[in-house]
Scaffold this active site. Structure first.
Site, PDB file in Angstrom:
ATOM      1  N   CYS A 128     -27.493   0.999  24.064  1.00 38.58           N
ATOM      2  CA  CYS A 128     -28.547   2.015  24.188  1.00 38.58           C
ATOM      3  C   CYS A 128     -28.122   3.339  23.562  1.00 38.58           C
ATOM      4  O   CYS A 128     -28.945   4.051  22.979  1.00 38.58           O
ATOM      5  CB  CYS A 128     -28.899   2.220  25.661  1.00 38.58           C
ATOM      6  SG  CYS A 128     -29.754   0.804  26.393  1.00 38.58           S
ATOM      7  N   GLY A 163       0.820  -1.208   0.000  1.00 40.64           N
ATOM      8  CA  GLY A 163       0.000   0.000   0.000  1.00 40.64           C
ATOM      9  C   GLY A 163       0.851   1.253   0.000  1.00 40.64           C
ATOM     10  O   GLY A 163       1.835   1.362  -0.730  1.00 40.64           O
TER      11      GLY A 163
END
Length: 663
Positions: free
Chosen positions: A177, A30
Site C-alpha cells: 500500500c 571490478g
C-alpha cells in the site's frame, strides 16, 4: 637487480619462491578486482585464475584503471587479464567470463586452488564462494568497500568465523500500500516506477493476486488492497494500446489523473496524510496547467507547487538543450527537471520502449545502464513525487537509487587490495596468529581499525556443518540408496528391500531419521517414501549441487553431500562411491539461553554519600566471590593485589578461590 628484487628483499626468498607456484582464484574484476590483480602481479604470484561475469560499462572507467573507453561492453575478466598481463610476464593469468554459480565450478574445481580472494559486490555470490571454500577447506580472504569505508576478513575453516557466521542485512522492502497508494519519500516513488509500473507496461506479467493476498495477511488496509486490484486489472487494456501514437497520453491519464482521483475518493486514507493532486497531460504540454493547492491533514489548504515540480514556462528539454529523446552523455544527468521536462521525458521514453518491444516481441527488464528504461523510471518517479508533494530527483540520483549503486572510490579500492594481499601472505605462511580483520575508516587519528580473528559461530549454518565429497552418477543414483549409504533411516515401504548392494562400510551402520534438502527444497522426510525411489537427476540434483542431511531430532550438525562426477576408471559397478570411513557428525550445541530482561531498579530514597577522589568505588569490581552471608572476605595473610583498567577493578591472584574484602 631484477623486477622482483624489492619483493624478494621484503618477503624473503622462501616466500617469493612459494608465491611463484601458488594457485590463486580471484573472483571479481571490478573496482577491487582490478586493483587486486595489479597488486598480485607486482607481488610475484605466479598462477592467477580471474573469474567475472560482468561486462565493462562507461561508468566503470573512473576507478577501474585496467579498462579504457574502447573496452566498453567487453568482458571484464578478459580485458583485465590482457591489460595487466605485461605487468609481470612470468605470471600465468587464466581469465574466465562466466557465472560463479555454474555447476562446472564445483568442489573439485575449488580444491585446485591454494587460496581464494573475493572482490565481489553481490551478497549471494559472496555467500556462495564462502560456502564452497568452507566445503573444500580452502582459505578465503573476503573484502568489500563502500565509499571511504572498506573491510578485509581472512577466513579459515575451524579457525575463524566465516562470512555467514554473522547475519547480513537483508534488502529493504516496502509495504504494497505504501508503494502503490501512499508514498512519502523519493525511494517509494522510484521503487514503484522501477519494480511495478515498468513491469506492468513492458515487463513480464506478474501475479498481483498472490502479492495482494500476502499483503492482507500482513495486516494491510483491505479497502486499499481492493482499490489496487481494480487498478491492476485496468493495466491489461493500457498495455495492449502501447503501439498507438496516443499511448503516452493514455498511460499518463490513467496513473496521474484517474488513479489519483480514485484514491482521493477514499476519505479515510487522507485523515492523517497529505492529499495528492492529479495532473493533466494536455494542459501541461500546452503550458496552461496550474498546480492545484494541496491540502494537509487538519488544514484547509496549503500553498501550491512542490519542490522541482512547478511549471517554469521553459521549453521541455532533457538537461542539455537537445530534447528528451537524446539520452547520451553531458551534464544532463545532474540537472533538476521541471514538471514540463518530466512530462516530455515520459512521453519520449514510453514511445521508445514501446517501439523496442514491438520489434523484439519480448518483455523488457529494467537495467540502470539502459537509457530508455532509466529515462522512463526517472520521469514516472518524478511525476509521482510531484503528485504527492515529494522532493524530485535528478536522473543521476534516480540511477543510483534504482540501481542500488554503492559509491566507489579508487583510493579505497587500492588500500583494500593491499590489505588483501597482506592477509593472503599470512595465510600462505600459515601465520594464523598474525591474521587480522582490517577496516578502513573515516577517522583521521586511526584510519585503519584492526581486530583479532573471532572463532567460528557455533550456531553457523555453513561452517559448522560437515562436508563430504560424494562422487556419483545422478542419472542412476537413487535417493533411497544414497541415504541408506550415509546412515539415514529407510522409508517404511523400503524396509524389506534387498540390501545386498551395500558395501562393508555401510553394513551395520546405525540408521537414523532425517530431512534431506537441496538448497531450500525438501526432498525427503520420513513420510516421503516415494521420493526415496527416485533418481537424483529426476529431482533436479546434479553435479555441483549438494544434499543437506538434517538430523530429525536436531542432535547433530548437518551432513552435506557435495556431488562430484565419478572417476573415469570407476566403471558401472555402482552409481556412487562412499568413503570407507564416514565422517563423524559432532553434536549440535544447545541454543543460547534467552536471558530475561532486567527488571528496572527502584529509585533509592537515601542520599548518596559525597564522592572521594581517593577512594575507588568497590561496586565496579568484576571479580569477587561472596560467602553465604553475603559479605566479601579475603583469606588472612593472602597476598592479593587490585588493579584498575578502564574504570574496572580486576583482582590479580594466583588461586581461583581467592576472596578480597572491600570496605
Amino acid at each position: 637487480m631484477g623486477r622482483d628484487a624489492h619483493a624478494r628483499a621484503i618477503l624473503g626468498p622462501e616466500l617469493c619462491s612459494q608465491l611463484a607456484n601458488t594457485r590463486v582464484l580471484l573472483v571479481g574484476a571490478g573496482g577491487i578486482g582490478c586493483e587486486l590483480l595489479k597488486t598480485l602481479l607486482l607481488t610475484g604470484f605466479g598462477h592467477i585464475t580471474l573469474l567475472d561475469l560482468d561486462t565493462i560499462d562507461l561508468s566503470n572507467l573512473n576507478r577501474q584503471f585496467l579498462f579504457r573507453k574502447k573496452d566498453v561492453k567487453q568482458p571484464k575478466a578478459l580485458v583485465a587479464a590482457e591489460t595487466a598481463g605485461p605487468f609481470n610476464p612470468a605470471c600465468t593469468i587464466e581469465p574466465i567470463h562466466a557465472d560463479i554459480f555454474e555447476p562446472r565450478f564445483d568442489l573439485a574445481w575449488f580444491s585446485g586452488f591454494d587460496i581464494v580472494l573475493n572482490a565481489l559486490d553481490n551478497l549471494g555470490a559472496r555467500l556462495h564462494v564462502n560456502k564452497m571454500c568452507i566445503s573444500a577447506n580452502i582459505p578465503l580472504v573476503e573484502s568489500g568497500t563502500a565509499g571511504y569505508l572498506g573491510q578485509v576478513q581472512p577466513i579459515v575453516k575451524d579457525r575463524t568465523e566465516c562470512f555467514a557466521c554473522m547475519p547480513k542485512e537483508t534488502p529493504r522492502t516496502f509495504p504494497v500500500c505504501t508503494i502503490r497508494s501512499t508514498p512519502s519519500t523519493p525511494i517509494h516513488c522510484i521503487v514503484w516506477a522501477k519494480s511495478y509500473l515498468f513491469n506492468k507496461l513492458f515487463g513480464e506479467s506478474e501475479d498481483d493476486e498472490a502479492e495482494f493476498d500476502e499483503a492482507l495477511k500482513n495486516g494491510e488496509n483491505p479497502n486499499e488492497i481492493a482499490e489496487l486490484r481494480v487498478e491492476a486489472a485496468a493495466f491489461t487494456k493500457i498495455r495492449s494500446s502501447l503501439s498507438s501514437p496516443n499511448a503516452p497520453a493514455l498511460v499518463f491519464d490513467k496513473i496521474y489523473s484517474s488513479d489519483i482521483k480514485r484514491l482521493l475518493g477514499m476519505e479515510d486514507m487522507w485523515k492523517s496524510r497529505t492529499r495528492p493532486v492529479p495532473l493533466e497531460y494536455t494542459a501541461i504540454r500546452a503550458g496552461t496547467f496550474i498546480m492545484p493547492e494541496r491540502k494537509k491533514p487538519g488544514t484547509q489548504k496549503l500553498t501550491s507547487g512542490v519542490a522541482n515540480g512547478q511549471s517554469n514556462g521553459s521549453k521541455a528539454v532533457n538537461g542539455n538543450g537537445k530534447g528528451p529523446a537524446d539520452s547520451a552523455g553531458g551534464l544532463k544527468d545532474r540537472k533538476a527537471l521541471s514538471l514540463e521536462d518530466n512530462v516530455e521525458l515520459f512521453a519520449s521514453s514510453v514511445q521508445r520502449l514501446a517501439e523496442r518491444q514491438a520489434v523484439t516481441g519480448q518483455p523488457l527488464s529494467f537495467d540502470k545502464d539502459d537509457d530508455d528504461a532509466l529515462d522512463f523510471v526517472t520521469a514516472t518517479a518524478n511525476l509521482r513525487a510531484i503528485c504527492y508533494g515529494i522532493q524530485t530527483k535528478t536522473r543521476w540520483e534516480v540511477k543510483e537509487m534504482a540501481g542500488n549503486i554503492i559509491p566507489a572510490i579508487a583510493t579505497t579500492n587500492a588500500m583494500i587490495s593491499g590489505l588483501i594481499v597482506m592477509q593472503a601472505l599470512h595465510l600462505l605462511r600459515r601465520s594464523y596468529d598474525r591474521m587480522r580483520s582490517v577496516y578502513v575508516r573515516t577517522k583521521p587519528s586511526a584510519p585503519l581499525g584492526v581486530g583479532t580473528m573471532a572463532p567460528p559461530n557455533p550456531y553457523c549454518a555453513i561452517c559448522r556443518d560437515v562436508y563430504m565429497p560424494f562422487p556419483c552418477n545422478p542419472e542412476i543414483a537413487v535417493l533411497g540408496d544414497v541415504l541408506r549409504a550415509v546412515g539415514v533411516a529407510k522409508a517404511e515401504d523400503e524396509a524389506d528391500d534387498d540390501d545386498e548392494t551395500m558395501t562393508g562400510a555401510e553394513e551395520g551402520r546405525e540408521l537414523r531419521e532425517a530431512f534431506v534438502y537441496e538448497g531450500n527444497r525438501l526432498l525427503f522426510e520420513p513420510e516421503m517414501g516415494e521420493n526415496a525411489k527416485k533418481t537424483l537427476a529426476y529431482m533436479g540434483v546434479t553435479w555441483g549441487k549438494s544434499l543437506t542431511v538434517t538430523d530429525y531430532d536436531g542432535k547433530v550438525v548437518n551432513l552435506n553431500l557435495v556431488l562430484l562426477p565419478l572417476p573415469p576408471d570407476h566403471g558401472d559397478v555402482k552409481p556412487f562411491i562412499v568413503p570407507p570411513t564416514l565422517p563423524t557428525l559432532p553434536l549440535r550445541p544447545p541454543p543460547p539461553a534467552q536471558s530475561a530482561p532486567p527488571s528496572p531498579e527502584k529509585p533509592s530514597l537515601k542520599r548518596s554519600a559525597p564522592e572521594d577522589d581517593d577512594i575507588i568505588d568497590d561496586t565496579r569490581a568484576i571479580k569477587r566471590i561472596r560467602t553465604e552471608g553475603g559479605a566479601v572476605k579475603a583469606p588472612a595473610g593472602q597476598d592479593t593485589t587490585i588493579r584498575e583498567e578502564n574504570g574496572v577493578l580486576i583482582l590479580d591472584d594466583d588461586e581461583e578461590d581467592d576472596i578480597v574484602e572491600l570496605d
